[in-house]
Scaffold this motif. Structure first.
Motif, PDB file in Angstrom:
ATOM      1  N   LEU A  63       0.849  -1.195   0.000  1.00 33.64           N
ATOM      2  CA  LEU A  63       0.000   0.000   0.000  1.00 33.64           C
ATOM      3  C   LEU A  63       0.884   1.244   0.000  1.00 33.64           C
ATOM      4  CD1 LEU A  63      -2.627  -1.046   2.720  1.00 33.64           C
ATOM      5  CD2 LEU A  63      -2.548  -1.641   0.275  1.00 33.64           C
ATOM      6  N   GLU A  64       0.693   2.079  -0.976  1.00 33.25           N
ATOM      7  CA  GLU A  64       1.528   3.282  -1.118  1.00 33.25           C
ATOM      8  C   GLU A  64       0.609   4.508  -1.186  1.00 33.25           C
ATOM      9  OE1 GLU A  64       4.726   4.534  -1.079  1.00 33.25           O
ATOM     10  OE2 GLU A  64       3.614   6.380  -1.485  1.00 33.25           O
ATOM     11  N   LYS A  65       0.903   5.481  -0.315  1.00 31.59           N
ATOM     12  CA  LYS A  65      -0.018   6.632  -0.278  1.00 31.59           C
ATOM     13  C   LYS A  65       0.079   7.516  -1.515  1.00 31.59           C
ATOM     14  CE  LYS A  65       2.807   9.820   2.487  1.00 31.59           C
ATOM     15  NZ  LYS A  65       2.952  10.516   3.751  1.00 31.59           N
ATOM     16  N   ASN A  72      11.751   8.489  -0.271  1.00 32.31           N
ATOM     17  CA  ASN A  72      13.214   8.616  -0.205  1.00 32.31           C
ATOM     18  C   ASN A  72      13.912   7.822  -1.304  1.00 32.31           C
ATOM     19  OD1 ASN A  72      12.962  10.284   1.940  1.00 32.31           O
ATOM     20  ND2 ASN A  72      13.617   8.813   3.476  1.00 32.31           N
ATOM     21  N   THR A  73      13.255   6.761  -1.771  1.00 34.00           N
ATOM     22  CA  THR A  73      13.875   5.974  -2.844  1.00 34.00           C
ATOM     23  C   THR A  73      14.182   6.866  -4.044  1.00 34.00           C
ATOM     24  OG1 THR A  73      12.786   3.967  -2.098  1.00 34.00           O
ATOM     25  CG2 THR A  73      13.516   3.987  -4.396  1.00 34.00           C
ATOM     26  N   GLY A  74      13.252   7.733  -4.393  1.00 32.39           N
ATOM     27  CA  GLY A  74      13.448   8.595  -5.556  1.00 32.39           C
ATOM     28  C   GLY A  74      14.105   9.921  -5.212  1.00 32.39           C
ATOM     29  N   ASN A  76      17.032  10.131  -3.090  1.00 34.26           N
ATOM     30  CA  ASN A  76      18.346   9.986  -2.447  1.00 34.26           C
ATOM     31  C   ASN A  76      19.480  10.132  -3.454  1.00 34.26           C
ATOM     32  OD1 ASN A  76      19.776   7.094  -2.777  1.00 34.26           O
ATOM     33  ND2 ASN A  76      17.569   6.914  -3.068  1.00 34.26           N
ATOM     34  N   THR A  77      20.692  10.195  -2.922  1.00 35.15           N
ATOM     35  CA  THR A  77      21.857  10.430  -3.781  1.00 35.15           C
ATOM     36  C   THR A  77      22.510   9.114  -4.233  1.00 35.15           C
ATOM     37  OG1 THR A  77      23.045  10.858  -1.723  1.00 35.15           O
ATOM     38  CG2 THR A  77      22.409  12.766  -3.011  1.00 35.15           C
ATOM     39  N   THR A  78      21.852   8.009  -3.956  1.00 36.72           N
ATOM     40  CA  THR A  78      22.109   6.672  -4.539  1.00 36.72           C
ATOM     41  C   THR A  78      23.477   6.060  -4.227  1.00 36.72           C
ATOM     42  OG1 THR A  78      22.991   7.237  -6.747  1.00 36.72           O
ATOM     43  CG2 THR A  78      20.609   7.351  -6.490  1.00 36.72           C
TER      44      THR A  78
END
Ligand code: FAD
Ligand code: PYC
Length: 416
Positions: A63-65, A72-74, A76-78
């Motif tokens: 479930l994703e709001k 944060n996945t999209g 972050n500086t990876t």
């Protein structure tokens, strides 16, 4: 060569989108699932994937709001590495790094892992002592690690200023050659596609507003798309872990802070490794598009607004220019922030919570992207078997009562 007019080119480009197969179904919520995962970031999606793949549990909803991968996945500086200090940490981060190394093949989806090497700079005598100690600890744990003196730092990363006249001169650095970066949203998309293919329902725009319990165990969730019953509920909602746990009456030792990053205009290749400095609060790499991806330290205050303060960016830029004076005329394009849940020992919390059927994977603070495959893997085991995976056991909530802390403030690499 066939030639097209601009209009024909545009028609072809747009037309082809129509026949693209979506990577995952737009699932609608069902009234019951065996496992409900709250949070459609990399961690939640990886957990769903390994539940289905390794434990045969396919009756799972994520479930994703909002839309998946936009937390944060999209943001972050990876940066990916496994050079933490303590045995417990190196084991779990190294487990993750090994999974990263096979992830594109595992998911049949290019996550663009680039093992270009991660430098952690030392600017003070105590940084040097900490860095050398960490290199030794890493090697004892079978993790690749090297100590570089300033001249070797310069050879590895020529763009860095190693002048002894700098305010914080570079006195050396740790290097993990297997560290690097990956494409952040590809990780979410790859896990989403692979989980969906195994029957997992990925339900976007579905905010969990309450967790239902009866007689000390979970019974389901209330969401913006209706109520859903579940036997097990797994929280993987970075930035909101304590909000979710509080819905079931559990108080977590986490503080939520904004963490900022920004990107520059694209330039020609100038930096082919990752540079991090905990002391001056800046870390950078260059993306495939040519943008410099630059992160900062956390904002000191607690907040759930996904934006930070300007003075943090100002400090970040001052530090950057001291490290790389050549960037003085580089233009910055955009900045953003995510919310990170920081625990007292800068290590995550993975395991069962004190309500039957409720599990948490959270508190990864500023460093959970690198953990995505490993965290999902051990969390799925923990949820499926109702007992911690051996690599997750030291990270149980109980350590804050027993005192068996895993203090990674030094290796977290972003000041907490
Ligand atoms: P997320 O991707 O945030 O997923 C959680 C999801 O839960 C979100 O999509 C959110 O919308 C959803 N959610 C929240 N509440 C609810 C609700 N009530 N109902 C339904 N859904 C809900 N780590 C590294 O290892 N390397 C780095 O270089 C690095 N750099 C960073 C730079 C920045 C600027 C930031 C902000 C973080 C950085 N991190 C880094 C940390 C890393 O991004 C996170 O630890 C990691 O991405 C967490 O993944 P996740 O899947 O748990 O979280
Ligand atoms: O954990 O490596 C890390 C990191 C880098 C930037 C933010 N976190």
């Amino acid at each position: 060569m066939q030639r097209y007019s601009m209009a024909a080119l545009a028609r072809r480009a747009l037309g082809q989108h129509r026949s693209w197969t979506p990577l995952w179904r737009k699932a609608a919520p069902r009234p019951y699932y065996r496992v409900v995962i709250i949070g459609g970031g990399g961690h939640g999606l990886a957990t769903a994937y390994y539940l289905a793949k390794e434990h045969g549990i396919r009756d799972v909803a994520v479930l994703e709001k909002g839309a998946i991968g936009l937390g944060n996945t999209g943001r972050n500086t990876t940066i990916i590495r496994s050079n933490y200090l303590w045995d417990e940490s190196t084991r779990i981060y190294e487990h993750s790094l090994k999974l990263w190394e096979g992830l594109s093949a595992e998911l049949n989806f290019n996550v663009m892992l680039s093992q270009r090497g991660v430098l952690n700079l030392a600017h003070t005598e105590s940084d040097v002592r900490e860095g050398v100690r960490r290199v030794n600890a890493n090697r004892l744990n079978g993790v690749d690690a090297e100590w570089l003196d300033p001249a070797a730092v310069k050879r590895f990363c020529p763009i860095l200023n190693i002048s002894p006249d700098a305010r914080y001169p570079v006195l050396g650095a740790t290097l993990q050659r297997r560290g690097g970066v990956a494409r952040h949203d590809a990780v979410a998309w790859g896990y989403a596609r692979a989980a969906d293919a195994r029957g997992v329902d990925i339900i976007e725009n579905c905010e969990v507003t309450a967790i239902r319990t009866a007689e000390g165990r979970v019974t389901g969730v209330e969401t913006s798309r209706g109520d859903i019953a579940a036997d097990k509920i797994a929280i993987a909602a970075a930035g909101h872990s304590s909000v979710l746990a509080a819905m079931a009456g559990v108080r977590l030792p986490l503080q939520s802070h904004p963490l900022q990053a920004l990107v520059s205009e694209p330039v020609k290749p100038v930096l082919d490794c990752v540079v991090m400095s905990n002391t001056v609060h800046v870390y950078l790499s260059q993306s495939d598009k040519g943008e410099l991806v630059i992160g900062a330290g956390i904002d000191a205050f607690n907040s759930y607004a996904q934006r930070g303060s300007f003075h943090v960016i100002e400090g970040q830029m001052a530090a950057l220019l001291e490290l790389v004076p050549a960037f003085s005329r580089l233009k910055m394009l955009r900045s953003w922030a995510g919310i990170v849940d920081v625990s007292p020992d800068a290590s995550p919390i993975i395991g069962k919570l004190p309500v039957e059927g409720l599990y948490l994977n959270g508190g990864w603070g500023t460093g959970g992207f690198k953990a995505t495959p490993g965290a999902g893997h051990v969390f799925a085991h923990t949820v499926a078997r109702d007992e911690p995976h051996p690599l997750a056991r030291p990270f149980a909530l109980e350590r804050f009562a027993s005192g068996a802390l895993i203090d990674e403030h030094g290796a977290a690499a972003v000041a907490h």
